[in-house]
Design a protein around this motif. Sequence first.
Motif, short mmCIF file in Angstrom:
data_model
loop_
_atom_site.label_atom_id
_atom_site.label_comp_id
_atom_site.label_asym_id
_atom_site.label_seq_id
_atom_site.Cartn_x
_atom_site.Cartn_y
_atom_site.Cartn_z
N ASP A 239 -6.21 -1.74 -0.36
CA ASP A 239 -5.74 -0.72 -1.30
C ASP A 239 -4.68 0.14 -0.64
N ALA A 240 -3.65 0.47 -1.39
CA ALA A 240 -2.61 1.36 -0.87
C ALA A 240 -3.21 2.75 -0.61
N VAL A 241 -2.69 3.40 0.40
CA VAL A 241 -3.11 4.78 0.70
C VAL A 241 -2.22 5.72 -0.11
N TYR A 242 -2.81 6.65 -0.85
CA TYR A 242 -2.00 7.53 -1.71
C TYR A 242 -2.69 8.89 -1.85
N SER A 243 -1.93 9.81 -2.40
CA SER A 243 -2.46 11.13 -2.73
C SER A 243 -1.94 11.51 -4.11
N VAL A 244 -2.62 12.46 -4.76
CA VAL A 244 -2.24 12.88 -6.10
C VAL A 244 -2.02 14.39 -6.12
N ASP A 245 -0.87 14.82 -6.65
CA ASP A 245 -0.58 16.24 -6.84
C ASP A 245 -1.33 16.69 -8.10
N ASP B 286 8.42 -4.20 7.86
CA ASP B 286 8.54 -4.98 6.61
C ASP B 286 7.46 -4.58 5.62
N ILE B 287 6.25 -4.31 6.13
CA ILE B 287 5.17 -3.87 5.24
C ILE B 287 5.53 -2.54 4.60
N VAL B 288 6.02 -1.61 5.41
CA VAL B 288 6.42 -0.28 4.89
C VAL B 288 7.45 -0.43 3.79
N ALA B 289 8.44 -1.28 4.02
CA ALA B 289 9.51 -1.47 3.03
C ALA B 289 8.97 -2.11 1.75
N SER C 227 3.39 4.87 2.55
CA SER C 227 3.70 3.51 3.03
C SER C 227 3.33 3.33 4.49
N GLN C 228 3.54 4.36 5.30
CA GLN C 228 3.24 4.29 6.73
C GLN C 228 1.74 4.10 6.95
N ALA C 229 0.93 4.93 6.27
CA ALA C 229 -0.52 4.84 6.43
C ALA C 229 -1.05 3.52 5.88
N THR C 230 -0.41 3.02 4.81
CA THR C 230 -0.84 1.73 4.24
C THR C 230 -0.57 0.60 5.24
N ALA C 231 0.58 0.66 5.90
CA ALA C 231 0.90 -0.36 6.91
C ALA C 231 -0.09 -0.31 8.06
#
Length: 476
Positions: free
Chosen positions: A119-125, A55-58, A91-95
Amino acid sequence: MGLSRRTIILTASITGAVVLATIGGGAAYATYYGDRALPGTLVGETSVAGMSRDDIVAAVSKQSQSAKLTVDITGTQKKYSLSDLGVTVDSQATADKVLAMNDSILDRFYALFGGHSVDAVYSVDAKVSQKVLTELARTAGPAPVDATVTADPASGVFSGSTAENGMTIDTKAVESAVSEAAKGLSSSSLTLRAIEVGPKVTTEAAAKVAEEANALVQLDVTVSDTVDRYSPDVPTKAQWVTFETKNGKLSSPKLDRDKVNEWVEKAVKEANVAPTEGVNNVDSAGNVLVEAMPGKKGFSVNNASAVTDAIVSSLTDRKAYSGEFAYDEVAPTYAARPVLAGYQNYVYPAAAGEKWVDINLAASTLTAYEGYNVVRGPVPMNHGGPGRETVVGTFHVYLKYQKQDMGCSPEWPYCVRDVPWVTYFTGSYAMHGAPWADAFGIGSDYSSSGCINLPVDEARWMWGWSDMGTAVVTHH
């Protein structure tokens, strides 16, 4: 209207208390939240309290797709999604990050009395992000124009262009806004102003480097061998010159070794001498009987790379260069040509149709053959006498003149002008016309200084019929 963070936390706490009461106390509460987000947990502004991992991932994935950044530049608005900005939310790493907080049973109980923000886990191109920054900067106005240095193709003369001021934006502010939107999965707005900036490479800097480049290409470069000299012109040397801009500074002119080597290799092609294939006349068993057509050795440059490096080194030190090509000798190859049957009966083992000349010094005659067919002669001729004998052996025509002065220098005791139809077969020995002679053949045959003297018409025929390399056999 959305719920406030305080309300969300309070609701979560009440929910937690109800769960405790319903399920049967603290142990049941701890077990229930073993694989669910703790009460009061937010990802940015999104509540994930009580959610399972899936549910968190979604929820995170959905919120990342709806978050927007609106940028206003001097009244022009541009809207970007996180993906437009080069942001990828994991989303997976954030969960995993959310659920890592309830590893401790104590942490699960503490959650009843306070919220958690993740904080959400993210990367930037970086490429996508830079493209957006450039687009925003161009909305603010034209970019500054750096001065450059180029050479006129025809003359090779370098000149610098004129630099221009331009507009940009506060890229740090944009990067910060993108970071906040990504971590909080939230929509936000940012107002930017256009900032005037100067070029990194100024007009004056380019003019100075152009002056250095012009001085560089004026340096002389010469490569020689025993015969020729090779020197590139200014437009060619201008093609060797490159410039680099590092940390906003235009470097002094440098040399492109590959370009220099291109010129050297071109000169090498002109300087190399290919060997000339010879011909050997052979018997039926393949044994060489005579060198019918001499091969000539060739020459191949063996220090092209060293010359290239020396040119680059010398010009880099702002010095002219003068050097030489070194050569390896290349031996000629030989083709095998079968001789005619019955060659043992002649002084020369000829192939079918081969031109050759039989000079019989005992008979004082000259006979021209093609194969073993006589095409001229025997022609009476005069040759050298005692002390100035005509050379004996098998030779080949190598030089011709329609007319030539003979002697006429300190090392010769005679001088004859305009000797006609001269055909040399070895050293200074030639067949030529002798208009001064009254007779030819036996009785006057020792009248020359070693050459084969012929009536003028016969010398002219021989000059026209013989080819370079035609075999000439002199014998007694």
